[in-house]
Design a protein around this motif. Sequence first.
Motif, PDB file in Angstrom:
ATOM      1  N   PHE A   1       0.812  -1.208   0.000  1.00 21.79           N
ATOM      2  CA  PHE A   1       0.000   0.000   0.000  1.00 21.79           C
ATOM      3  C   PHE A   1       0.853   1.268   0.000  1.00 21.79           C
ATOM      4  N   TYR A   2       2.149   1.127   0.245  1.00 18.69           N
ATOM      5  CA  TYR A   2       3.052   2.281   0.127  1.00 18.69           C
ATOM      6  C   TYR A   2       2.891   2.936  -1.242  1.00 18.69           C
ATOM      7  N   PHE A   3       2.762   2.113  -2.272  1.00 18.06           N
ATOM      8  CA  PHE A   3       2.653   2.650  -3.635  1.00 18.06           C
ATOM      9  C   PHE A   3       1.269   3.255  -3.880  1.00 18.06           C
ATOM     10  N   SER A   4       0.247   2.676  -3.273  1.00 22.65           N
ATOM     11  CA  SER A   4      -1.108   3.189  -3.473  1.00 22.65           C
ATOM     12  C   SER A   4      -1.291   4.573  -2.870  1.00 22.65           C
ATOM     13  N   VAL A   5      -0.693   4.822  -1.700  1.00 20.98           N
ATOM     14  CA  VAL A   5      -0.898   6.123  -1.063  1.00 20.98           C
ATOM     15  C   VAL A   5      -0.133   7.226  -1.795  1.00 20.98           C
ATOM     16  N   TRP A   6       0.911   6.865  -2.522  1.00 19.88           N
ATOM     17  CA  TRP A   6       1.596   7.887  -3.314  1.00 19.88           C
ATOM     18  C   TRP A   6       0.802   8.215  -4.572  1.00 19.88           C
ATOM     19  N   GLU A   7       0.165   7.204  -5.124  1.00 17.88           N
ATOM     20  CA  GLU A   7      -0.596   7.412  -6.357  1.00 17.88           C
ATOM     21  C   GLU A   7      -1.994   7.952  -6.085  1.00 17.88           C
ATOM     22  N   LEU A   8      -2.525   7.668  -4.857  1.00 17.02           N
ATOM     23  CA  LEU A   8      -3.918   7.989  -4.532  1.00 17.02           C
ATOM     24  C   LEU A   8      -4.847   7.416  -5.614  1.00 17.02           C
ATOM     25  N   ALA A   9      -4.551   6.203  -6.017  1.00 17.92           N
ATOM     26  CA  ALA A   9      -5.329   5.526  -7.050  1.00 17.92           C
ATOM     27  C   ALA A   9      -4.830   4.086  -7.127  1.00 17.92           C
ATOM     28  N   ILE A  10      -5.465   3.288  -7.973  1.00 22.44           N
ATOM     29  CA  ILE A  10      -4.976   1.932  -8.210  1.00 22.44           C
ATOM     30  C   ILE A  10      -3.601   2.041  -8.859  1.00 22.44           C
ATOM     31  N   SER A  11      -2.590   1.492  -8.195  1.00 27.34           N
ATOM     32  CA  SER A  11      -1.220   1.663  -8.673  1.00 27.34           C
ATOM     33  C   SER A  11      -0.666   0.423  -9.363  1.00 27.34           C
ATOM     34  N   GLY A  12      -1.344  -0.683  -9.257  1.00 23.46           N
ATOM     35  CA  GLY A  12      -0.832  -1.927  -9.806  1.00 23.46           C
ATOM     36  C   GLY A  12      -0.226  -2.815  -8.741  1.00 23.46           C
ATOM     37  N   SER A  13       0.242  -2.218  -7.622  1.00 24.53           N
ATOM     38  CA  SER A  13       0.813  -3.018  -6.542  1.00 24.53           C
ATOM     39  C   SER A  13      -0.230  -3.919  -5.908  1.00 24.53           C
ATOM     40  N   GLU A  14      -1.498  -3.555  -6.084  1.00 27.00           N
ATOM     41  CA  GLU A  14      -2.573  -4.359  -5.504  1.00 27.00           C
ATOM     42  C   GLU A  14      -2.590  -5.789  -6.047  1.00 27.00           C
ATOM     43  N   LEU A  15      -1.998  -6.005  -7.209  1.00 27.81           N
ATOM     44  CA  LEU A  15      -1.924  -7.357  -7.756  1.00 27.81           C
ATOM     45  C   LEU A  15      -1.109  -8.280  -6.866  1.00 27.81           C
ATOM     46  N   SER A  16      -0.322  -7.691  -5.968  1.00 27.45           N
ATOM     47  CA  SER A  16       0.458  -8.515  -5.040  1.00 27.45           C
ATOM     48  C   SER A  16      -0.430  -9.373  -4.161  1.00 27.45           C
TER      49      SER A  16
ATOM     50  N   GLY B   1      11.495 -12.988   4.117  1.00 24.44           N
ATOM     51  CA  GLY B   1      10.504 -12.032   4.609  1.00 24.44           C
ATOM     52  C   GLY B   1      11.045 -11.105   5.671  1.00 24.44           C
ATOM     53  N   LEU B   2      11.710 -11.665   6.674  1.00 23.38           N
ATOM     54  CA  LEU B   2      12.256 -10.823   7.742  1.00 23.38           C
ATOM     55  C   LEU B   2      13.494 -10.068   7.277  1.00 23.38           C
ATOM     56  N   GLY B   3      14.287 -10.702   6.419  1.00 23.94           N
ATOM     57  CA  GLY B   3      15.518 -10.048   5.965  1.00 23.94           C
ATOM     58  C   GLY B   3      15.298  -8.949   4.953  1.00 23.94           C
ATOM     59  N   SER B   4      14.078  -8.844   4.410  1.00 25.72           N
ATOM     60  CA  SER B   4      13.813  -7.817   3.397  1.00 25.72           C
ATOM     61  C   SER B   4      13.908  -6.397   3.953  1.00 25.72           C
ATOM     62  N   TYR B   5      13.929  -6.246   5.279  1.00 25.24           N
ATOM     63  CA  TYR B   5      14.061  -4.903   5.851  1.00 25.24           C
ATOM     64  C   TYR B   5      15.358  -4.227   5.406  1.00 25.24           C
ATOM     65  N   ALA B   6      16.367  -5.033   5.087  1.00 31.24           N
ATOM     66  CA  ALA B   6      17.675  -4.480   4.715  1.00 31.24           C
ATOM     67  C   ALA B   6      17.709  -3.946   3.293  1.00 31.24           C
ATOM     68  N   LEU B   7      16.672  -4.204   2.490  1.00 30.71           N
ATOM     69  CA  LEU B   7      16.630  -3.711   1.109  1.00 30.71           C
ATOM     70  C   LEU B   7      16.196  -2.252   1.115  1.00 30.71           C
ATOM     71  N   ASN B   8      16.943  -1.398   0.484  1.00 34.16           N
ATOM     72  CA  ASN B   8      16.657   0.037   0.510  1.00 34.16           C
ATOM     73  C   ASN B   8      15.515   0.435  -0.403  1.00 34.16           C
ATOM     74  N   SER B   9      15.273  -0.326  -1.423  1.00 32.45           N
ATOM     75  CA  SER B   9      14.226   0.012  -2.383  1.00 32.45           C
ATOM     76  C   SER B   9      12.875  -0.528  -1.931  1.00 32.45           C
ATOM     77  N   PRO B  10      11.824   0.306  -1.856  1.00 34.34           N
ATOM     78  CA  PRO B  10      10.484  -0.194  -1.516  1.00 34.34           C
ATOM     79  C   PRO B  10       9.994  -1.250  -2.499  1.00 34.34           C
ATOM     80  N   LEU B  11      10.351  -1.106  -3.767  1.00 39.00           N
ATOM     81  CA  LEU B  11       9.913  -2.081  -4.764  1.00 39.00           C
ATOM     82  C   LEU B  11      10.574  -3.432  -4.511  1.00 39.00           C
ATOM     83  N   HIS B  12      11.867  -3.418  -4.192  1.00 44.67           N
ATOM     84  CA  HIS B  12      12.561  -4.672  -3.909  1.00 44.67           C
ATOM     85  C   HIS B  12      11.995  -5.342  -2.660  1.00 44.67           C
ATOM     86  N   ARG B  13      11.664  -4.536  -1.649  1.00 41.13           N
ATOM     87  CA  ARG B  13      11.051  -5.096  -0.445  1.00 41.13           C
ATOM     88  C   ARG B  13       9.706  -5.745  -0.777  1.00 41.13           C
ATOM     89  N   LEU B  14       8.955  -5.107  -1.666  1.00 42.66           N
ATOM     90  CA  LEU B  14       7.662  -5.665  -2.053  1.00 42.66           C
ATOM     91  C   LEU B  14       7.836  -7.026  -2.722  1.00 42.66           C
TER      92      LEU B  14
END
Length: 1021
Positions: free
Chosen positions: A331-346, A382-395
């Motif tokens: 939902f990080y991506f949805s709140v930036w877009e304030l619309a359907i962003s495509g991340s919802e397919l996750s 899942g737990l180690g993904s916190y170390a990824l700097n990119s929100p997309l990579h974490r997703l």
Amino acid sequence: MAGRQKSLTNPPSKRARRLVINASHVVATHTYLALIAFGAALFLGCVLHYKKIVKNGVAGYPDEWFPSVSATIGDWYPERNVFQILIALTSGPRFILVSLQYFLTQSPNTSWPGFLFVVGIIRTLLCGGWVYITSNDDHDVHDVLMIMYILSNVPWMWGGVLCTPIGHAKARRQRRYVATGFFALTIPMVYFFIQHKVHRVPGAYTRYSFFEWSLILLDVLFDSIAELDFKDSNLQIVLGVSLDTSMGSNDISTTAPFKESYGVTEAKVEGPAKSAYEQTAGQASGDTLVQRMRTILKLSPNARTVVSLISDVYLSYLFWSIFTSLMTTLFYFSVWELAISGSELSLLVLLSPVLLGIGPLRTWALMRSGQITLRAVAILVGLGSYALNSPLHRLFAVNFANAVILLAQTAVWSAGKDGYQGLLLGLGLVLLSLVKHANHSTNPVWPMLNEKSGGYNKTGIFLAVCALYELATRPSVIPEAAKKGEKYASSLTDAGASLASSFRWLATSIALGSMIFTLHCFFIDSSTIIAWSWTGYKEGQPKGPLPHLYGSLTLIAQAVGLSIPTLLPARWLSSPLWFSYGCAGAFVMYRFRDWTGFVGGLNLAVFVMSVLPSIIQQSTQQKMAGRTYFMAYFVTILFYLANVWTVAYAFVPGGAYLRERSDLVLIAQMVAISFAFNWSSKKGTAPSSIFYIPNSTGIFARHLLALFSLSAVLVTIYRWPPIGPRPYKSGTRIFNAGIWTVHFGIDNVGYDSQRLIRDLIRDMQLDVVGLLETDLHRTVFGNRDLTRVALEDLGYYVDLGPGPNMHTWGAALLSKFPIVHSHHHLLPSPHGELAPAIEAVLDVYGTEVTVVISHNGQEQDPLDRELQSKELARIMAKSYPRPVLFLGYVVTKPHASRPAPYEILVHDGILYDIDPEDWDRWCEYILYRGLYRTSYARISRGIVTDTELQIGQFVIPRHGFQLVNQTLEDRMLRIWKEDLPEDHWFPMEYYGNENDGGVNKHYYHVFNTPLYYKLPEGAQV
């Protein structure tokens, strides 16, 4: 001399120089000394210093008329000295008591008695700590030692019950009653302490004191029960050397004489209770401690079983952690877009259990190697993904982790033969809620947290590795209770097959999907149902429960609910009557507010947790596991979307149909869950009626849930601020106020931003701050409380705006000043998103000031903004001539004429703009009336959000004096900060720019400095 010498060289054969003491006398001595110590202190205190020991920081006699334990034993001479002498005498019998209990229960086959012995010694030392370090000596140390002492009572009392010898039924029963009473009384004690400490209610401390003294009495009584054990076992202490070799069968040394100068022995006891010596000596007729514990607990014969269960609970907690992290990450991506962003397919990764339809994969997933592999991969990714700097990579990482962990989890569910998996799922959920309660409402192992934002990711991974190692090396031993249930379990499989053939699997899937969503929506955080009921303050007191103080009640309700299926017959929980109870709780939570609504939510928690194991058990269908769990999570996805649509209707296709209809979603949830209940007139036809939980699992679960509940209460006490909120500049009549749109507590790179928000608020010394976009009690935001870190670390009164059932994006007010009363508004919004507002009256240095926090609609809906602005102007105008401070997000250009919000707010609301010459604004505005404004600054957003922080400094006119010289010219007289006292200065560290200076990328921008204003001539402040 000769006679004496003869006596020594020729001792009589039937004399013995020794002292024999019944061990029960030691217990009696300890009990009486302890009671006399506390009783003498209370008597002397009331006789000599009554009014002094009942007085506290809130009130004195006659409002307070009974003293606390701390004031009685530690404040005055001579009661303090008499008490300390008597309690010192008590220490000897207490150490002996602990040692004798260890002797009575020791066995070479278990370490439990040794553990209990160590706990008893530590508990005694802690008692000496809070007794001899009084609240007058060091209040913090006294309180910490007291809390640690209460915490040590958990293993001491729990272990005391478990280690009671088998034949001593009366002693075990009394220990259960006293222990239950001890922990039950902590709840009202904490409640009245809150009333005293936070709400400062006169007389509350007296009520608190009654419960405090009751705990002291129960504590002493619990230890006194050892007298029954020692009497039943005829335990005696022998001092000296026995020289009698011709003692009869009635002597205490019948079994084996002790030749040491100090020994402990006992006689053989007739009847069902065997002696400790016989039991530990390995006699054929005696039971070892392990055997006694197996009889009590029905566990396998070593502590490994307990370790395995704890490991399973932690793995269940990690499942919930990974599962709930998906929504916040996407939902990080949805709140930036304030619309359907495509991340919802996750969300589609939740359908991965469909792969269980592949036979070889399902077979491998059910093997130990498959389970370890799947869980290890999911947890580490899942737990180690916190170390990824990119929100997309974490997703991407979280998506993969969820697909894998769901495959592992649903495979286990499909093969369950009893209610163990459902109970584990519930325990993991309660642990998640407890951990969030302790960590400022955030889960420390979520990928959206790191070391800087309150995460303990590395610790979580380390514990995960330990749990996986335990699982990998776990002996393949079936617990005795499970063996007894195998025949019963096989009937479950047959029943599941017959139900499957009649498409019962579809109803089961729908119920399971709704249950997963309901747990996620309401119960992964202890304060969510409080947010649903919260409405603000009245007459200086909150009208409902405060989230940070009463969230522990939610955890207790969850624990009670999950304990029910371990105690009651399954058919009771499958009846329509029980379902009606759950519906009633949901209705009360939705329809009512404040305490009534919260109580409804507590009852819903009890209901949902009680039926969770049954619903998980109903999904036990190995042959159709793929389609069963596919459909379950498909239903869960539908509920996720419907829940978001109720508030995000302005940004999603078809949103108008679910606009503000949380009632429809809640009804659908309950209807779906109803499919798991027995609606047939024939008994035993529904899956709920063939539900089974091994007794050993149930007992362990109840003890663990009791520990979780106590921990929640202790966390609340630990988080309690020692003093109430205080303004940063007390005595100066100056206060700082700010407005900040914080973008749902997610910073620009997808991490939790609460600590970054806290740091800037602290540095700017904001006494009053409005935070917008703060309603995080939704699945997509992680069910968080955005105010918790600032509240607990900095000390504020908090008012959360309309809750999640009011379908806004939320508003919050933090105030260093008491909130006299407040009201929540839903501003008119015929077309666009619903706009929240908080109207609060603060007691600012003795002057009532109205503060209004609002978040107006978007640019796309001009009619909404016009109507909302008119309503805000009406609210502020009606309080004239009371001072007013408006902190809001209004979407308008400065000086814009009607129907734009600016002119409506300023003219109709009878307000001044903080700086009408600032033409660079668009969303955030600070307006005021009845105050002197001395400074105004705009601070860059840093990485916290997409909106700056605006702050203003104000001075309250002196009592009895009116404002003077309030013309535009007089109000706009600017000066250098050096011409004002330093109390008016904002921090120097924030001068700079994006590349040089500032703090955490925050710096004064637009003007590159705070603007300072001269107080009008003749102003009295």
